[in-house]
Design a protein around this motif. Structure first.
Motif, PDB file in Angstrom:
ATOM      1  N   TYR A 151      37.221  41.382  38.798  1.00 34.32           N
ATOM      2  CA  TYR A 151      37.633  40.250  37.952  1.00 34.32           C
ATOM      3  C   TYR A 151      38.842  40.593  37.089  1.00 34.32           C
ATOM      4  CZ  TYR A 151      32.886  38.858  39.200  1.00 34.32           C
ATOM      5  OH  TYR A 151      31.759  38.551  39.897  1.00 34.32           O
ATOM      6  N   LYS A 152      39.648  39.569  36.821  1.00 34.28           N
ATOM      7  CA  LYS A 152      40.714  39.646  35.825  1.00 34.28           C
ATOM      8  C   LYS A 152      40.466  38.503  34.842  1.00 34.28           C
ATOM      9  CE  LYS A 152      44.904  40.723  36.562  1.00 34.28           C
ATOM     10  NZ  LYS A 152      46.328  40.757  37.002  1.00 34.28           N
ATOM     11  N   ILE A 153      39.861  38.831  33.717  1.00 37.41           N
ATOM     12  CA  ILE A 153      39.488  37.811  32.739  1.00 37.41           C
ATOM     13  C   ILE A 153      40.464  37.861  31.567  1.00 37.41           C
ATOM     14  CG2 ILE A 153      37.681  37.008  31.175  1.00 37.41           C
ATOM     15  CD1 ILE A 153      35.634  38.049  33.131  1.00 37.41           C
ATOM     16  N   GLU A 154      41.208  36.802  31.418  1.00 39.86           N
ATOM     17  CA  GLU A 154      42.224  36.714  30.376  1.00 39.86           C
ATOM     18  C   GLU A 154      41.569  36.598  28.997  1.00 39.86           C
ATOM     19  OE1 GLU A 154      46.106  33.844  29.409  1.00 39.86           O
ATOM     20  OE2 GLU A 154      44.828  33.455  31.149  1.00 39.86           O
ATOM     21  N   ILE A 155      42.186  37.197  28.005  1.00 33.79           N
ATOM     22  CA  ILE A 155      41.710  37.077  26.628  1.00 33.79           C
ATOM     23  C   ILE A 155      42.512  35.997  25.920  1.00 33.79           C
ATOM     24  CG2 ILE A 155      41.366  38.256  24.430  1.00 33.79           C
ATOM     25  CD1 ILE A 155      41.285  40.899  26.004  1.00 33.79           C
TER      26      ILE A 155
END
Length: 296
Positions: free
Chosen positions: A266-270
């Motif tokens: 996953y690449k979960i943006e903040i």
């Protein structure tokens, strides 16, 4: 039509505007430079997505794949730190200054055009039926394992609904409904920057979660407002099941699945937000500070 992140950011500004936008206003809302906005607006015009300073029907259509389709509220737990109030009332239904805690987030979802709403319930489940008078669109998901597992059990119960969905803690008091967005470019989580925190937090790399940990320096403290896009949601359904069935899996928080156990998937943006946008009421003492009627 697939959009770049910058095209998406600028096009959303036009979609949410109630009048013709100036580039200065777009700069404030999108946090991109004027030169970038000028270039992106030219591209969007050439693609037929904006015209004469307004979004076109084609522009609205281009944003549709990025629209939040549903919201899932995790609301099965006991809320032990809010005893004695939670002995007879689930924490999300506790009233603060006359309004149930969960109502502020439900209202924010509806304001963002999200009307497909699910609440995963467990402790004193039948009390949540009262919400149907004000929110008849709500559907309930039962979590029979809430008393023997952490919140990953609620994620298990709702795992097939997590595509294009907000996954929300139900005990957050929201003062800024704009934290729930109609359109999201990628999976993301709300975070508030902290020089130091003893709470759950994440470090950042290239704008996305790098590591989740309990307590840290120069990090983003996490609040339970996640958005999961379509592809991540399909993957998460499988990863949650794998984690839940693993040794010790029932003791996990669901957020540890994408942030720790399967971080490479996953690449979960903040998404940063302001300190006063959300209040998380953890203890009875904090409740009494916010609502003086509990001091009686």
């Amino acid at each position: 039509m697939e959009l770049t992140h910058k095209e998406f950011d600028v096009l959303v500004c036009f979609a949410e505007a109630d009048k013709t936008l100036t580039q200065r206003k777009i700069e404030e809302a999108s946090h991109h430079s004027l030169s970038t906005i000028n270039r992106v607006c030219k591209t969007l015009t050439e693609k037929g997505l904006i015209k004469d300073g307004k979004i076109t029907d084609e522009g609205i259509k281009a944003l549709e794949p990025y629209r939040a389709k549903r919201a899932i509220f995790i609301a099965a737990g006991f809320g032990s730190r809010l005893v004695p109030i939670t002995l007879n009332t689930p924490k999300p239904l506790v009233r603060v200054n006359g309004k149930r805690i969960i109502d502020s987030m439900l209202d924010a979802c509806l304001e963002a055009g999200i009307s497909e709403i699910y609440i995963v319930r467990g402790y004193l489940a039948e009390q949540f039926d009262q919400l149907l008078y004000k929110y008849p669109m709500i559907k309930f998901i039962e979590n029979p394992s809430y008393n023997e597992a952490n919140n990953i059990s609620s994620a298990m119960a709702a795992r097939f609904l997590m595509q294009d969905a907000y996954i929300l803690e139900s005990d957050l008091l929201v003062s800024n409904p704009k934290i729930i967005r109609r359109y999201n470019y990628s999976s993301n989580v709300l975070g508030i920057w902290k020089d130091r925190t003893d709470d759950w937090c994440v470090t950042e790399k290239d704008g996305c979660i790098d590591e989740q940990k309990l307590g840290g320096l120069n990090c983003y403290q996490m609040y339970g407002v996640y958005y999961i896009n379509s592809s991540d949601g399909a993957r998460l359904a499988e990863d949650i099941r794998t984690a839940y069935l693993a040794p010790g899996g029932k003791e996990m928080f669901w957020e540890q699945v994408p942030n720790t156990m399967f971080r490479g998937n996953y690449k979960i943006e903040i998404v940063p937000f302001k300190e006063n946008d959300i209040v998380e009421i953890d203890t009875f003492r904090e409740l009494k500070q916010i609502d003086k009627t509990y001091n009686v």
